[in-house]
Structures are given as C-alpha cells and as structure tokens.
Design a protein around this motif. Structure first.
Motif, PDB file in Angstrom:
ATOM      1  N   LEU A 169       0.825  -1.206   0.000  1.00  0.00           N
ATOM      2  CA  LEU A 169       0.000   0.000   0.000  1.00  0.00           C
ATOM      3  C   LEU A 169       0.857   1.252   0.000  1.00  0.00           C
ATOM      4  N   LYS A 170       0.469   2.222  -0.815  1.00  0.00           N
ATOM      5  CA  LYS A 170       1.086   3.532  -0.785  1.00  0.00           C
ATOM      6  C   LYS A 170       0.458   4.348   0.340  1.00  0.00           C
ATOM      7  N   PRO A 171       1.131   5.409   0.804  1.00  0.00           N
ATOM      8  CA  PRO A 171       0.582   6.196   1.918  1.00  0.00           C
ATOM      9  C   PRO A 171      -0.843   6.700   1.681  1.00  0.00           C
ATOM     10  N   LYS A 172      -1.169   7.161   0.473  1.00  0.00           N
ATOM     11  CA  LYS A 172      -2.534   7.617   0.201  1.00  0.00           C
ATOM     12  C   LYS A 172      -3.531   6.476   0.355  1.00  0.00           C
ATOM     13  N   GLU A 173      -3.130   5.289  -0.071  1.00  0.00           N
ATOM     14  CA  GLU A 173      -4.011   4.129   0.053  1.00  0.00           C
ATOM     15  C   GLU A 173      -4.185   3.729   1.514  1.00  0.00           C
ATOM     16  N   GLU A 174      -3.095   3.804   2.284  1.00  0.00           N
ATOM     17  CA  GLU A 174      -3.191   3.527   3.711  1.00  0.00           C
ATOM     18  C   GLU A 174      -4.165   4.475   4.395  1.00  0.00           C
ATOM     19  N   LEU A 175      -4.083   5.755   4.046  1.00  0.00           N
ATOM     20  CA  LEU A 175      -4.956   6.743   4.668  1.00  0.00           C
ATOM     21  C   LEU A 175      -6.425   6.443   4.349  1.00  0.00           C
ATOM     22  N   VAL A 176      -6.710   6.139   3.102  1.00  0.00           N
ATOM     23  CA  VAL A 176      -8.080   5.832   2.708  1.00  0.00           C
ATOM     24  C   VAL A 176      -8.596   4.596   3.434  1.00  0.00           C
ATOM     25  N   GLU A 183     -16.114   1.262  12.425  1.00  0.00           N
ATOM     26  CA  GLU A 183     -15.954   1.077  13.868  1.00  0.00           C
ATOM     27  C   GLU A 183     -16.627   2.173  14.674  1.00  0.00           C
ATOM     28  N   GLY A 184     -17.335   3.096  14.010  1.00  0.00           N
ATOM     29  CA  GLY A 184     -18.045   4.146  14.723  1.00  0.00           C
ATOM     30  C   GLY A 184     -17.426   5.521  14.616  1.00  0.00           C
ATOM     31  N   TYR A 185     -16.354   5.643  13.865  1.00  0.00           N
ATOM     32  CA  TYR A 185     -15.739   6.948  13.636  1.00  0.00           C
ATOM     33  C   TYR A 185     -16.418   7.565  12.407  1.00  0.00           C
ATOM     34  N   ASN A 186     -17.693   7.934  12.582  1.00  0.00           N
ATOM     35  CA  ASN A 186     -18.530   8.234  11.422  1.00  0.00           C
ATOM     36  C   ASN A 186     -19.435   9.436  11.647  1.00  0.00           C
ATOM     37  N   ASP A 187     -18.902  10.480  12.282  1.00  0.00           N
ATOM     38  CA  ASP A 187     -19.700  11.674  12.528  1.00  0.00           C
ATOM     39  C   ASP A 187     -19.743  12.557  11.288  1.00  0.00           C
ATOM     40  N   HIS A 188     -20.468  12.063  10.269  1.00  0.00           N
ATOM     41  CA  HIS A 188     -20.738  12.855   9.068  1.00  0.00           C
ATOM     42  C   HIS A 188     -19.450  13.387   8.432  1.00  0.00           C
ATOM     43  N   LEU A 189     -19.309  14.692   8.265  1.00  0.00           N
ATOM     44  CA  LEU A 189     -18.114  15.244   7.625  1.00  0.00           C
ATOM     45  C   LEU A 189     -16.946  15.441   8.582  1.00  0.00           C
ATOM     46  N   ALA A 190     -17.177  15.196   9.865  1.00  0.00           N
ATOM     47  CA  ALA A 190     -16.136  15.441  10.865  1.00  0.00           C
ATOM     48  C   ALA A 190     -14.987  14.447  10.718  1.00  0.00           C
ATOM     49  N   ASN A 224      -7.071  13.694   4.514  1.00  0.00           N
ATOM     50  CA  ASN A 224      -8.370  13.549   3.855  1.00  0.00           C
ATOM     51  C   ASN A 224      -8.950  14.944   3.610  1.00  0.00           C
ATOM     52  N   PRO A 225      -9.673  15.130   2.530  1.00  0.00           N
ATOM     53  CA  PRO A 225     -10.158  16.468   2.188  1.00  0.00           C
ATOM     54  C   PRO A 225     -11.456  16.824   2.895  1.00  0.00           C
ATOM     55  N   TRP A 226     -11.754  18.081   2.912  1.00  0.00           N
ATOM     56  CA  TRP A 226     -13.051  18.571   3.356  1.00  0.00           C
ATOM     57  C   TRP A 226     -14.094  18.232   2.283  1.00  0.00           C
ATOM     58  N   THR A 253     -17.065  12.341   3.054  1.00  0.00           N
ATOM     59  CA  THR A 253     -17.085  11.514   4.256  1.00  0.00           C
ATOM     60  C   THR A 253     -16.038  10.409   4.152  1.00  0.00           C
ATOM     61  N   TRP A 254     -15.702   9.829   5.296  1.00  0.00           N
ATOM     62  CA  TRP A 254     -14.636   8.837   5.324  1.00  0.00           C
ATOM     63  C   TRP A 254     -14.966   7.576   4.549  1.00  0.00           C
ATOM     64  N   ASP A 255     -16.237   7.268   4.386  1.00  0.00           N
ATOM     65  CA  ASP A 255     -16.603   6.037   3.688  1.00  0.00           C
ATOM     66  C   ASP A 255     -16.673   6.210   2.178  1.00  0.00           C
ATOM     67  N   GLU A 256     -16.403   7.408   1.675  1.00  0.00           N
ATOM     68  CA  GLU A 256     -16.471   7.610   0.227  1.00  0.00           C
ATOM     69  C   GLU A 256     -15.165   8.081  -0.396  1.00  0.00           C
ATOM     70  N   ILE A 257     -14.174   8.409   0.423  1.00  0.00           N
ATOM     71  CA  ILE A 257     -12.922   8.896  -0.169  1.00  0.00           C
ATOM     72  C   ILE A 257     -12.164   7.764  -0.855  1.00  0.00           C
ATOM     73  N   ARG A 258     -11.417   8.142  -1.857  1.00  0.00           N
ATOM     74  CA  ARG A 258     -10.570   7.226  -2.607  1.00  0.00           C
ATOM     75  C   ARG A 258      -9.170   7.823  -2.671  1.00  0.00           C
ATOM     76  N   PRO A 259      -8.155   7.037  -3.017  1.00  0.00           N
ATOM     77  CA  PRO A 259      -6.788   7.571  -3.038  1.00  0.00           C
ATOM     78  C   PRO A 259      -6.626   8.838  -3.872  1.00  0.00           C
TER      79      PRO A 259
END
Length: 248
Positions: free
Chosen positions: A14-21, A30-37, A52-54, A57-63
């Motif tokens: 994995l590249k760093p961007k992939e790790e972050l995603v 795991e519950g870290y899902n407060d909308h855009l926060a 990660n960008p503004w 949400t965390w479940d939709e970002i891609r590398p």
C-alpha cells in the motif's frame, strides 16, 4: 483489483494515500462516522502531510481524493479543500516528530466519556490492544479552526498517545497506520464496554491484572500483525476497485 492473501502477504503493498483511505474506511465501520467530521494526517517527513479532504465523508474517499498540505495548512496537491479543523493536526505535527499518523474524530462512546470528563478503565483485554498512554484533555479553548486553541490542546496532550477531548472527540496518534487503527478500535471498545458495565450497575474496577495493563500500555501498537490486515481485506472485498487508478 483482485488480491489473494498468503501467509507471507496478507494485504497488497500500500502507498501512503491508500493507507490513509483504508484507515478512514475501516474506522468508519468502527463508529468513527460523525458525518463530515474527522481528520487523518500522515507525515511524509518533508514538512508536508497527506490529509483527507473537506466535503467528503470517510466512507467515500478514494486515493485520488487525498490532498497534500504543508505545516501552515496550505494546499500543495489535490482538488479538494483543506479541512476546517486541520489546525489541531498542524500544531501536533509541528510539536511531535515522533508522530507519523494522527487521527481525530467524534466516535459516540469516546466522545461521551470525554464530555463527562472521565477516563474509563479498560475492562477487558481487547480494550487494551494498541497500548499507549490515554489522557483527558479539558482544553476546549476555541473553534476548530483556531490555531491558538489547537496549540493549547497539543500542549495539554503532552507526550500521550491517545486523548479524550472534553466537548470535542478523540485524538489517536502513532508511528504507523496499523498502530493508529489498533489504538482507535480498542479505544472505542474500551469506552463502549465501560459504559455498558456502568449502565448494568457494575463497578468500573477493571478485572485485568496490573502487570497485564502495564504491558499493553507500553506497546507501540504496531505489533499485532493480522488485525489491521483483516479489516483491509474486508474493505477490498466490499469495493474491489478501491485501489484501482482512476481513468484519465
């Protein structure tokens, strides 16, 4: 992308961007899902951070969505805005060379314990995994885009590895993505299970022996090979194209 795990290779390289995603997506489950926060930063060691960008949400970002910023919060690479609450991470990375990966969000149970200004004990072994020192930071001194408020929070954090932020959320730090993932999962489980014990009328007096708790506290969070990898595989099964390069 098709990947078949073997005993020697549990996940793709994995590249760093992939790790972050993948960190963002696994923690969303795991519950870290407060909308855009929430913000995740990875220091590249050259005075810049992946983030990660503004607006996503965390479940939709891609590398391809991950941005790169400098320690002043200026956008260097990427097509999305810099998150509003990034000063907390900027101050942290300026003050702590030992931290490569930092994660902030507002999970339900961790946030509630922070709001109550209490640190719950680890009531079971899984709640201890990842190790590190957990502190309560009661330093809500301004808005999330305030560098002055962020600096006060980082100063109050000291050299701790995890924090419950009163009136705000949690902050989890580590030298690797695997460490931050393990610590974040264990922290929310610790907070959730302690809440259930108290709600059931039990006493928040951990049954774990002191030597066990101290052993895990000293862990760097990076030694549990397999846990992070299993959650990565789950994400890749859910979205087999997640790591595919976008079409031009």
């Amino acid at each position: 992308m098709t990947f078949t795990p073997t005993a020697d290779k549990l996940i793709p390289d994995l590249k760093p961007k992939e790790e972050l995603v993948l960190l963002a997506r696994t923690l969303w489950r795991e519950g870290y899902n407060d909308h855009l926060a929430g913000h995740i930063t990875i220091s590249l060691g050259d005075g810049t951070l992946l983030c990660n960008p503004w607006l996503l949400t965390w479940d939709e970002i891609r590398p391809c969505d991950i941005i790169r910023i400098d320690l002043e919060g200026n956008l260097i690479e990427g097509d999305w805005p810099v998150p509003l609450g990034i000063p907390l991470h900027l101050e942290l990375h300026r003050a702590r060379d030992d931290v490569r990966v930092a994660m902030h969000n507002h999970p339900l149970y961790g946030t509630v314990w922070g709001d109550m200004r209490e640190i719950p004990p680890a009531m079971d072994q899984s709640s201890s995994l990842g190790g590190g020192q957990l502190v309560l930071v009661d330093e809500y001194a301004g808005s999330v885009n305030s560098s002055e408020a962020a600096a006060k929070t980082v100063a109050a954090l000291g050299d701790a590895d995890l924090a419950l932020l009163a009136g705000h959320g949690v902050f989890v730090l580590g030298s690797t993505v695997r460490a931050v993932h393990q610590r974040a999962v264990a922290l929310e489980q610790r907070c959730r299970n302690a809440w259930y014990v108290r709600a059931a009328g039990g006493v928040l007096d951990s049954p774990l022996p002191a030597w066990f708790s101290e052993q895990f506290r000293r862990s760097d969070g990076d030694g549990f090979r397999g846990f992070w990898e299993a959650t990565v595989r789950a994400e890749l099964r859910a979205d087999p194209t997640l790591l595919d390069a976008p079409e031009p």
